[in-house]
Motif scaffolding. Structure first.
Motif, mmCIF file in Angstrom:
data_model
loop_
_atom_site.group_PDB
_atom_site.id
_atom_site.type_symbol
_atom_site.label_atom_id
_atom_site.label_comp_id
_atom_site.label_asym_id
_atom_site.label_seq_id
_atom_site.Cartn_x
_atom_site.Cartn_y
_atom_site.Cartn_z
ATOM 1 N N ARG A 131 0.816 -1.140 -0.071
ATOM 2 C CA ARG A 131 -0.015 0.055 0.126
ATOM 3 C C ARG A 131 0.680 1.042 0.014
ATOM 4 N NH1 ARG A 131 -5.142 -1.516 1.122
ATOM 5 N NH2 ARG A 131 -5.530 -3.498 2.336
ATOM 6 N N ALA A 132 0.528 2.464 -0.672
ATOM 7 C CA ALA A 132 1.162 3.691 -0.796
ATOM 8 C C ALA A 132 1.266 4.028 0.702
ATOM 9 C CB ALA A 132 0.581 4.551 -1.566
ATOM 10 N N LYS A 133 2.492 4.450 0.958
ATOM 11 C CA LYS A 133 2.614 5.134 2.387
ATOM 12 C C LYS A 133 2.159 6.498 2.284
ATOM 13 C CE LYS A 133 6.444 2.278 3.660
ATOM 14 N NZ LYS A 133 5.795 0.777 3.434
ATOM 15 N N LYS A 134 2.259 7.356 1.216
ATOM 16 C CA LYS A 134 1.811 8.508 1.252
ATOM 17 C C LYS A 134 0.293 8.620 1.374
ATOM 18 C CE LYS A 134 5.339 10.608 -1.410
ATOM 19 N NZ LYS A 134 5.736 11.242 -2.641
ATOM 20 N N GLU A 135 -0.032 9.827 2.010
ATOM 21 C CA GLU A 135 -1.631 9.912 2.103
ATOM 22 C C GLU A 135 -2.384 9.647 0.771
ATOM 23 O OE1 GLU A 135 -4.480 13.536 3.546
ATOM 24 O OE2 GLU A 135 -2.622 13.090 4.721
ATOM 25 N N VAL A 136 -3.403 8.949 0.982
ATOM 26 C CA VAL A 136 -4.286 8.783 -0.371
ATOM 27 C C VAL A 136 -5.254 9.786 -0.271
ATOM 28 C CG1 VAL A 136 -5.891 7.031 -1.422
ATOM 29 C CG2 VAL A 136 -3.978 6.258 -0.115
ATOM 30 N N PRO A 137 -5.674 10.299 -1.593
ATOM 31 C CA PRO A 137 -6.543 11.454 -1.847
ATOM 32 C C PRO A 137 -7.963 10.865 -1.464
ATOM 33 C CG PRO A 137 -5.118 11.198 -3.926
ATOM 34 C CD PRO A 137 -4.633 10.144 -2.979
ATOM 35 N N GLU A 138 -8.812 11.704 -0.977
ATOM 36 C CA GLU A 138 -10.129 11.277 -0.342
ATOM 37 C C GLU A 138 -10.899 10.509 -1.292
ATOM 38 O OE1 GLU A 138 -12.562 14.238 1.241
ATOM 39 O OE2 GLU A 138 -10.818 15.161 2.337
ATOM 40 N N PHE A 139 -10.780 10.796 -2.740
ATOM 41 C CA PHE A 139 -11.806 10.192 -3.799
ATOM 42 C C PHE A 139 -11.038 8.786 -4.306
ATOM 43 C CE2 PHE A 139 -8.322 12.845 -5.813
ATOM 44 C CZ PHE A 139 -7.802 11.897 -6.942
ATOM 45 N N MET A 140 -10.006 8.399 -3.629
ATOM 46 C CA MET A 140 -9.379 7.002 -3.737
ATOM 47 C C MET A 140 -9.638 6.330 -2.438
ATOM 48 S SD MET A 140 -6.151 8.108 -6.203
ATOM 49 C CE MET A 140 -5.949 6.779 -7.082
ATOM 50 N N THR A 141 -9.742 4.818 -2.756
ATOM 51 C CA THR A 141 -9.497 4.201 -1.662
ATOM 52 C C THR A 141 -7.883 3.552 -1.623
ATOM 53 O OG1 THR A 141 -9.693 1.882 -2.794
ATOM 54 C CG2 THR A 141 -11.779 3.051 -1.979
ATOM 55 N N SER A 142 -7.772 2.988 -0.321
ATOM 56 C CA SER A 142 -6.292 2.741 -0.216
ATOM 57 C C SER A 142 -5.888 1.797 -1.262
ATOM 58 C CB SER A 142 -6.002 2.067 1.098
ATOM 59 O OG SER A 142 -6.608 0.924 1.379
ATOM 60 N N ASN A 143 -6.769 0.748 -1.833
ATOM 61 C CA ASN A 143 -6.332 -0.115 -2.840
ATOM 62 C C ASN A 143 -6.181 0.537 -4.170
ATOM 63 O OD1 ASN A 143 -6.181 -2.236 -1.264
ATOM 64 N ND2 ASN A 143 -7.935 -3.190 -1.513
ATOM 65 N N ASP A 144 -6.711 1.729 -4.206
ATOM 66 C CA ASP A 144 -6.562 2.366 -5.617
ATOM 67 C C ASP A 144 -5.180 3.096 -6.050
ATOM 68 O OD1 ASP A 144 -9.185 2.095 -6.089
ATOM 69 O OD2 ASP A 144 -9.863 3.713 -5.536
ATOM 70 N N LEU A 145 -4.488 3.088 -4.815
ATOM 71 C CA LEU A 145 -2.877 3.637 -5.097
ATOM 72 C C LEU A 145 -2.169 2.846 -4.131
ATOM 73 C CD1 LEU A 145 -1.506 6.341 -6.026
ATOM 74 C CD2 LEU A 145 -1.840 7.244 -3.837
ATOM 75 N N TYR A 146 -1.006 2.001 -4.875
ATOM 76 C CA TYR A 146 -0.045 1.526 -4.300
ATOM 77 C C TYR A 146 1.403 1.561 -4.974
ATOM 78 C CZ TYR A 146 -1.633 -2.425 -7.642
ATOM 79 O OH TYR A 146 -1.830 -2.861 -8.919
ATOM 80 N N HIS A 147 2.238 1.069 -4.414
ATOM 81 C CA HIS A 147 3.504 1.138 -4.851
ATOM 82 C C HIS A 147 4.270 -0.298 -5.125
ATOM 83 C CE1 HIS A 147 5.064 1.346 -0.937
ATOM 84 N NE2 HIS A 147 5.799 0.448 -1.134
ATOM 85 N N VAL A 148 5.118 -0.214 -6.047
ATOM 86 C CA VAL A 148 5.783 -1.690 -6.514
ATOM 87 C C VAL A 148 7.011 -1.331 -6.318
ATOM 88 C CG1 VAL A 148 5.964 -3.497 -8.214
ATOM 89 C CG2 VAL A 148 3.651 -2.354 -7.821
ATOM 90 N N VAL A 149 7.894 -2.296 -5.718
ATOM 91 C CA VAL A 149 9.430 -2.099 -5.649
ATOM 92 C C VAL A 149 9.968 -3.232 -6.293
ATOM 93 C CG1 VAL A 149 11.604 -2.208 -4.263
ATOM 94 C CG2 VAL A 149 9.408 -1.244 -3.299
ATOM 95 N N VAL A 150 10.706 -3.033 -7.567
ATOM 96 C CA VAL A 150 11.191 -3.666 -8.366
ATOM 97 C C VAL A 150 12.812 -3.995 -8.249
ATOM 98 C CG1 VAL A 150 11.356 -4.514 -10.736
ATOM 99 C CG2 VAL A 150 9.473 -3.183 -10.402
ATOM 100 N N GLN A 151 13.273 -5.120 -8.236
ATOM 101 C CA GLN A 151 14.774 -5.344 -7.911
ATOM 102 C C GLN A 151 15.486 -4.894 -9.163
ATOM 103 O OE1 GLN A 151 15.798 -5.594 -4.619
ATOM 104 N NE2 GLN A 151 13.627 -5.498 -4.297
ATOM 105 N N PRO A 152 16.827 -4.631 -8.963
ATOM 106 C CA PRO A 152 17.668 -4.380 -10.053
ATOM 107 C C PRO A 152 17.675 -5.486 -10.877
ATOM 108 C CG PRO A 152 18.885 -3.922 -7.997
ATOM 109 C CD PRO A 152 17.493 -4.529 -7.434
ATOM 110 N N GLY A 153 17.754 -5.444 -12.491
ATOM 111 C CA GLY A 153 18.003 -6.214 -13.345
ATOM 112 C C GLY A 153 16.755 -6.972 -13.703
#
Length: 201
Positions: A156-178
């Motif tokens: 889940r995105a650590k930054k504050e999620v805008p009111e019009f979005m749920t916490s599942n509407d905004l998330y982050h993905v960490v991709v490893q090198p290569g």
């Protein structure tokens, strides 16, 4: 480096990207992938835009198609233990080339209910190259290789999620090198569809 779709999307360092779902009503669903400066990296179109169920399209920042994803053999799958998703790239002549397959368990009879991914050409000597661990709807999910190394992780995105979005509407993905980021977001597009989210009609 593991270029499954293109070496263009393999970074020499870890990359953190943000996924924002698009609303069905306004833009036909799907999602947009950006970096933290809001620069669009990928866009995923689902059946709300494409107009066909069980078909997805991963596009680059300019809107060009990178990957066509289809669920294969729906009628045969009723009798099968797995539903099969296939990812294809196209060459300059328009012919399609299979680059990966994802097996989604189709039955409670499957003892190990894990989704597994095979690449073309094969990365490992096993009958699969990557698997999904965790639960995508909770955004507590990883793509791991055959040795158990995490190659990409959703949260889940650590930054504050805008009111019009749920916490599942905004998330982050960490991709490893290569690791091929286009491949990672092709897999995420399938997970999004399987769990009935933004790419599904």
């Amino acid at each position: 480096m593991i270029p499954i779709i293109s070496k263009t999307y393999c970074s020499s360092s870890q990359v953190v990207l943000v996924v924002r779902k698009r609303p069905h009503v306004i833009s036909g669903g799907g999602f947009v992938v950006t970096d933290y400066s809001q620069k669009v990296i990928f866009r995923v179109d689902g059946c709300g835009i494409i107009g066909r169920k069980e078909e997805l399209m991963l596009r680059d920042s300019g809107g060009d198609a990178l990957l066509l994803i289809r669920r294969k053999g729906a009628t045969v799958e009723v009798l099968s233990l797995y539903k099969n998703w296939k990812g294809y790239t196209s060459d300059y002549e328009g012919s399609q080339k299979l680059v990966f397959s994802l097996k989604e368990p189709n039955s409670f009879l499957v003892k190990n209910n894990v989704m597994r991914i095979s690449t073309e050409p094969r990365v490992s000597k096993k009958d699969w190259d990557f698997e999904i661990r965790g639960y995508f709807p909770d955004r507590d999910c990883s793509i791991v290789d055959t040795k158990g190394n995490i190659v990409a992780q959703m949260a889940r995105a650590k930054k504050e999620v805008p009111e019009f979005m749920t916490s599942n509407d905004l998330y982050h993905v960490v991709v490893q090198p290569g690791i091929d980021q286009a491949f990672v977001f092709g897999v995420i597009a399938i997970l999004d569809y399987i769990y009935g989210e933004s790419t599904r009609c």
